[in-house]
Scaffold this motif. Structure first.
Motif, PDB file in Angstrom:
ATOM      1  N   TYR A 148      90.252  96.467 -31.278  1.00 57.59           N
ATOM      2  CA  TYR A 148      91.512  97.149 -30.990  1.00 57.59           C
ATOM      3  C   TYR A 148      92.512  96.234 -30.283  1.00 57.59           C
ATOM      4  O   TYR A 148      93.725  96.432 -30.389  1.00 57.59           O
ATOM      5  CB  TYR A 148      91.270  98.432 -30.187  1.00 57.59           C
ATOM      6  N   ILE A 149      92.013  95.214 -29.580  1.00 57.57           N
ATOM      7  CA  ILE A 149      92.915  94.237 -28.968  1.00 57.57           C
ATOM      8  C   ILE A 149      93.529  93.350 -30.060  1.00 57.57           C
ATOM      9  O   ILE A 149      94.740  93.077 -30.044  1.00 57.57           O
ATOM     10  CB  ILE A 149      92.167  93.382 -27.940  1.00 57.57           C
ATOM     11  N   LYS A 204      99.844  94.036 -34.576  1.00 54.94           N
ATOM     12  CA  LYS A 204     100.992  94.938 -34.738  1.00 54.94           C
ATOM     13  C   LYS A 204     102.263  94.384 -34.109  1.00 54.94           C
ATOM     14  O   LYS A 204     103.321  94.997 -34.223  1.00 54.94           O
ATOM     15  CB  LYS A 204     100.658  96.298 -34.120  1.00 54.94           C
ATOM     16  N   GLY A 205     102.129  93.264 -33.423  1.00 55.09           N
ATOM     17  CA  GLY A 205     103.306  92.629 -32.843  1.00 55.09           C
ATOM     18  C   GLY A 205     103.639  93.075 -31.432  1.00 55.09           C
ATOM     19  O   GLY A 205     104.743  92.823 -30.942  1.00 55.09           O
ATOM     20  N   LEU A 206     102.698  93.743 -30.758  1.00 54.55           N
ATOM     21  CA  LEU A 206     102.960  94.154 -29.376  1.00 54.55           C
ATOM     22  C   LEU A 206     103.053  92.936 -28.465  1.00 54.55           C
ATOM     23  O   LEU A 206     102.418  91.911 -28.702  1.00 54.55           O
ATOM     24  CB  LEU A 206     101.839  95.077 -28.882  1.00 54.55           C
ATOM     25  N   LYS A 207     103.858  93.080 -27.427  1.00 52.58           N
ATOM     26  CA  LYS A 207     103.986  91.993 -26.465  1.00 52.58           C
ATOM     27  C   LYS A 207     102.647  91.752 -25.772  1.00 52.58           C
ATOM     28  O   LYS A 207     101.862  92.678 -25.566  1.00 52.58           O
ATOM     29  CB  LYS A 207     105.048  92.330 -25.419  1.00 52.58           C
ATOM     30  N   GLU A 208     102.410  90.495 -25.398  1.00 52.10           N
ATOM     31  CA  GLU A 208     101.147  90.157 -24.745  1.00 52.10           C
ATOM     32  C   GLU A 208     100.979  90.901 -23.424  1.00 52.10           C
ATOM     33  O   GLU A 208      99.868  91.309 -23.070  1.00 52.10           O
ATOM     34  CB  GLU A 208     101.077  88.644 -24.514  1.00 52.10           C
ATOM     35  N   GLY A 239      98.268  94.529 -20.149  1.00 49.17           N
ATOM     36  CA  GLY A 239      98.474  95.514 -19.097  1.00 49.17           C
ATOM     37  C   GLY A 239      98.129  96.932 -19.485  1.00 49.17           C
ATOM     38  O   GLY A 239      97.562  97.685 -18.680  1.00 49.17           O
ATOM     39  N   LYS A 240      98.421  97.328 -20.720  1.00 50.58           N
ATOM     40  CA  LYS A 240      98.234  98.723 -21.121  1.00 50.58           C
ATOM     41  C   LYS A 240      96.883  98.969 -21.769  1.00 50.58           C
ATOM     42  O   LYS A 240      96.274 100.030 -21.581  1.00 50.58           O
ATOM     43  CB  LYS A 240      99.351  99.142 -22.077  1.00 50.58           C
TER      44      LYS A 240
END
Length: 332
Positions: free
Chosen positions: A230-231, A237-241, A246-247
């Motif tokens: 999932y990481i 998906k292009g999420l910020k590092e 953090g989330k």
């Protein structure tokens, strides 16, 4: 969520009863089976026979076991009256016992020492959580770097060096050498600056030990989680590092950290014996040490109950935090 809380509160209530029964068995039932005169443990081996017999009557040691258990349990919640030997002593609730040596109830002694131990435990916990978790996360993100190696070396030193060594070393340098800090404890009600100055070295010394352990656990857990599917999906998906770490990663990392925190904080609230002895803090740890030296069994029983209850409450809070951090916990 409400059903989860009700289940946890019910389990905590059952565990509370079990704790009281276990403590009673350790200090009253098992010694009796071993042929130990419990009354002597309360008044001392040098006491005259009349005083020993009076304490035996006051404690009801000749009563059936179920009656002794009931009086012990009832005293915690409703108070207890010790009668025998020509006088009567009332111990108000919560009655954690009565010291026939110092002729005072145990609960006021505990409440007088408890703020010192609580401030020591909470202050150190804040430091070791902030610095320990931060160091572990950075080490995991910079695996194999100079920072990673240096942080783990410091963590290994923190785990290896005992409290009395780091405590005495810090006192020798900052209190007696540089005179930056006054090692004499000052109550918070008397002076905030004096209290803070006396507590800062115990906080740092205690936090150094625990931060080292938390850094190592955080690093290992974070490395494992960063390899999860999932990481990788979140990154794809292009999420910020910062969002990924953090989330997503941190929420899973905090589960074992909270488990350790509940056990460690609960145990420390019961008294950090080495730290309080090294820095001469009048907390529960020092009270236990003094009680052992003076063979004052009721104080030892009282602190044992406080420690057990503190661990129980801390773990109850941790279970509630589990449900907040991970919805799967409350759904299960």
């Amino acid at each position: 969520m409400l059903a989860y809380l009700i289940r946890r509160l019910f389990a905590a209530a059952v565990m509370l009863v079990v704790i009281v029964m276990v403590v009673f068995s350790i200090f009253f039932l098992f010694p009796k089976w071993a042929g130990v005169d419990i009354a002597l443990s309360f008044v001392g081996k040098q006491a005259d026979p009349a005083a020993v017999e009076a304490v035996r009557q006051k404690l009801g040691l000749g009563d059936p076991i179920y009656a002794q258990v009931w009086e012990f349990f009832k005293g915690i919640f409703a108070g207890r009256t010790y009668s025998g030997g020509g006088d009567t002593i009332h111990c108000a609730a919560p009655c954690f016992g009565y010291s026939f040596r110092s002729e005072q109830a145990v609960w006021p002694v505990l409440t007088d020492r408890f703020p010192v131990t609580l401030s020591l435990a909470l202050g150190a916990a804040v430091l070791w959580l902030v610095f320990g978790v931060a160091a572990g996360v950075l080490s995991a993100l910079k695996r194999g770097s100079l920072w990673d190696r240096g942080a783990m070396v410091v963590a290994l030193a923190g785990v290896s060096l005992p409290i009395y060594f780091t405590g005495m070393l810090s006192l020798a340098i900052f209190a007696f050498g540089l005179h930056w800090i006054d090692a004499q404890y000052v109550p918070l009600a008397d002076s905030f600056s004096g209290w803070f100055g006396a507590m800062i070295l115990p906080w740092i010394t205690l936090a150094f030990l625990y931060a080292a352990m938390y850094a190592r656990i955080t690093r290992a857990t974070m490395l494992e989680i960063l390899g999860e599917d999932y990481i990788r999906t979140a990154r794809a998906k292009g999420l910020k590092e910062t969002t990924v770490i953090g989330k997503h990663a941190m929420r899973s990392t905090m589960t074992p950290i909270l488990t350790m925190l509940g056990m460690d904080l609960g145990a420390l609230i019961g008294g950090a014996i080495l730290t309080e002895s090294t820095f001469n803090l009048p907390g529960l740890g020092r009270a236990v040490l003094d009680a052992i030296r003076n063979q004052d069994l009721p104080i030892i029983v009282g602190v044992t109950l406080i420690t057990s209850l503190a661990v129980l409450v801390a773990n109850l809070v941790v279970d509630i935090l589990y449900a907040v951090i991970d919805p799967r916990v409350r759904l299960s």
